[in-house]
Write an enzyme that holds these catalytic residues in place. Structure first.
Site, PDB file in Angstrom:
ATOM      1  N   ASP A  15      43.297  40.290  62.167  1.00 13.09           N
ATOM      2  CA  ASP A  15      42.309  39.592  63.621  1.00 13.09           C
ATOM      3  C   ASP A  15      42.597  38.448  64.352  1.00 13.09           C
ATOM      4  OD1 ASP A  15      39.569  39.079  64.532  1.00 13.09           O
ATOM      5  OD2 ASP A  15      38.712  39.696  62.229  1.00 13.09           O
ATOM      6  N   HIS A  44      44.389  40.344  66.372  1.00 12.40           N
ATOM      7  CA  HIS A  44      43.937  41.065  67.143  1.00 12.40           C
ATOM      8  C   HIS A  44      43.592  40.404  69.039  1.00 12.40           C
ATOM      9  CE1 HIS A  44      41.155  42.933  63.788  1.00 12.40           C
ATOM     10  NE2 HIS A  44      42.048  43.738  63.981  1.00 12.40           N
TER      11      HIS A  44
END
Length: 398
Positions: free
Chosen positions: A219, A242
């Site tokens: 993430d 991310h």
């Protein structure tokens, strides 16, 4: 004679102060002093907590020392306020949790420090053992929510350094409701397919700095939540993951904003996003302002620069709405590198609350050896210097 007496008195005072310092400073070894066992099987939670309580009650410097070895620890809350404002938790060993859901996955934290002023967490190898939960979630089974490896809640004047955290079930390091926290030289790793394993999450905190660290997760490498102010990020290597994200914001109708954030000299490699601002497509009082992104290097990043105000997972609880989060005074300078997609700069701002005061300077992003492109919706700002892609910002909303 008088001068000689005064000199002698001063020397005695210095010696007494030094002796007092030696008496007050404590080192609390969790093995030799509290019975912890470095066998990877015994539950050491009570030993760790007793050592913490003794350090917390010390009227001076205190060190909780975890020597080499593998220590199993259940979810444990290390709470203040403390008498001492100079506590060090020195971890030379490896910490592991119990992996059964009753002991671990149902707790929101593994290690939590709260209401502490003046503390250093130094060293340590934290293995969150998150793979079983990730597999459960991938199978769409009935799974516990998961656990964050280490949380600093309502703390101040804290240094976190030399920590290695791997495979957290959820976020690795969380800083929440805190002031003056410095995170330096940490290593964070989880597989790129591990869900919600943000490296460092900051929320409702002020005066946080994050520097000189390597982060790769499934993430955000660093996520910046509501109410964050005066945040400094520098010298971060990010990937996989991310990217570095402000948001997601605006999930709640009434929400504090994010302001005065600086992100400098970061390197993002193979990430889904580079520098991202993200908000829910729903009404909110939230805002983002006074943000500087300077000196980012992108290596094959899917969306190097992105503002996404249309965030709505599965198009539930927000279809047909526009984001109320107001974004203004955001600067991007000296960004360079390669994009994994043709559109390297993507601004999807809210049609009901346009992005204002976006400034770009000296952005050079290529795609497969050719110039990349930019796409803008409802974004007002200016661009200068060498710009690749060419700016798509508007000068006004008319």
């Amino acid at each position: 004679m008088a001068n000689s007496s005064n000199l002698l008195i001063m020397r005695l005072i210095i010696i007494l102060v030094a002796l007092a310092h030696c008496v007050i400073a404590k080192t609390l070894n969790v093995v030799t002093g509290y019975g912890a066992k470095a066998d990877g099987v015994s539950d050491n939670s009570a030993s760790f907590l007793k050592a913490w309580k003794d350090a917390c009650s010390t009227a001076g410097e205190a060190t909780v020392y975890v020597p080499s070895g593998q220590f199993l620890v259940r979810p444990t809350l290390f709470s203040g306020p403390c008498v001492s404002t100079n506590i060090t938790v020195q971890v030379d060993g490896k910490l592991i949790p119990r992996t059964d859901s009753e002991a671990y996955g149902t707790s929101s934290y593994w290690l939590q420090f709260q209401r502490v002023k003046g503390m250093t967490f130094k060293g340590g190898y934290l293995d969150g053992k998150g793979s079983a939960l990730w597999s459960c979630k991938a199978g769409k089974g009935k799974c516990p929510d998961g656990t964050r490896s280490i949380i600093f809640h309502k703390v101040s004047d804290v240094l976190v350094t030399g920590v290695t955290s791997i495979n957290s079930q959820l976020f690795h390091i969380v800083i929440d409701g805190s002031q003056n926290v410095r995170v330096d030289r940490v290593e964070i790793a989880a597989p790129d397919a591990s869900p919600n394993t943000d490296g460092i999450h900051v929320e409702e905190s002020t005066g946080v700095t994050i520097t000189n660290s390597n982060i790769g997760t499934g993430d955000d490498c660093i996520s910046i939540g509501k109410g964050t102010q005066n945040l400094w990020i520098e010298g971060i290597k990010c990937g996989p993951g991310h990217g570095i994200s402000i948001g997601s914001l605006g999930k709640e109708a009434v929400e504090p904003g994010v302001q005065n954030v600086t992100v400098k000299n970061v390197v993002l490699t193979g990430t889904q996003n580079g520098l991202r601002i993200k908000s829910w497509a729903r009404k909110s009082t939230g805002f983002v302002k006074s943000i500087l992104f300077d000196g980012a290097t992108m290596n094959n990043v899917k969306y190097p620069i992105i503002i996404d105000q249309d965030y709505c997972p599965d198009r539930k609880n927000c279809p047909g709405q526009n984001s109320g989060v107001k974004i203004s005074q955001v600067r991007y300078s000296n960004a360079r590198g390669t994009s994994a997609t043709q559109v390297a700069v993507l601004f999807k701002c809210s049609p009901s609350s346009w992005c204002q005061g976006i400034r770009m300077a000296n952005v050079q992003l290529s795609y497969r050896g050719h110039p990349s492109t930019a796409s803008c919706q409802n974004a007002i700002g200016t661009a200068g210097g060498l710009m690749v892609p060419q700016s798509c910002l508007k000068l006004s909303s008319t």
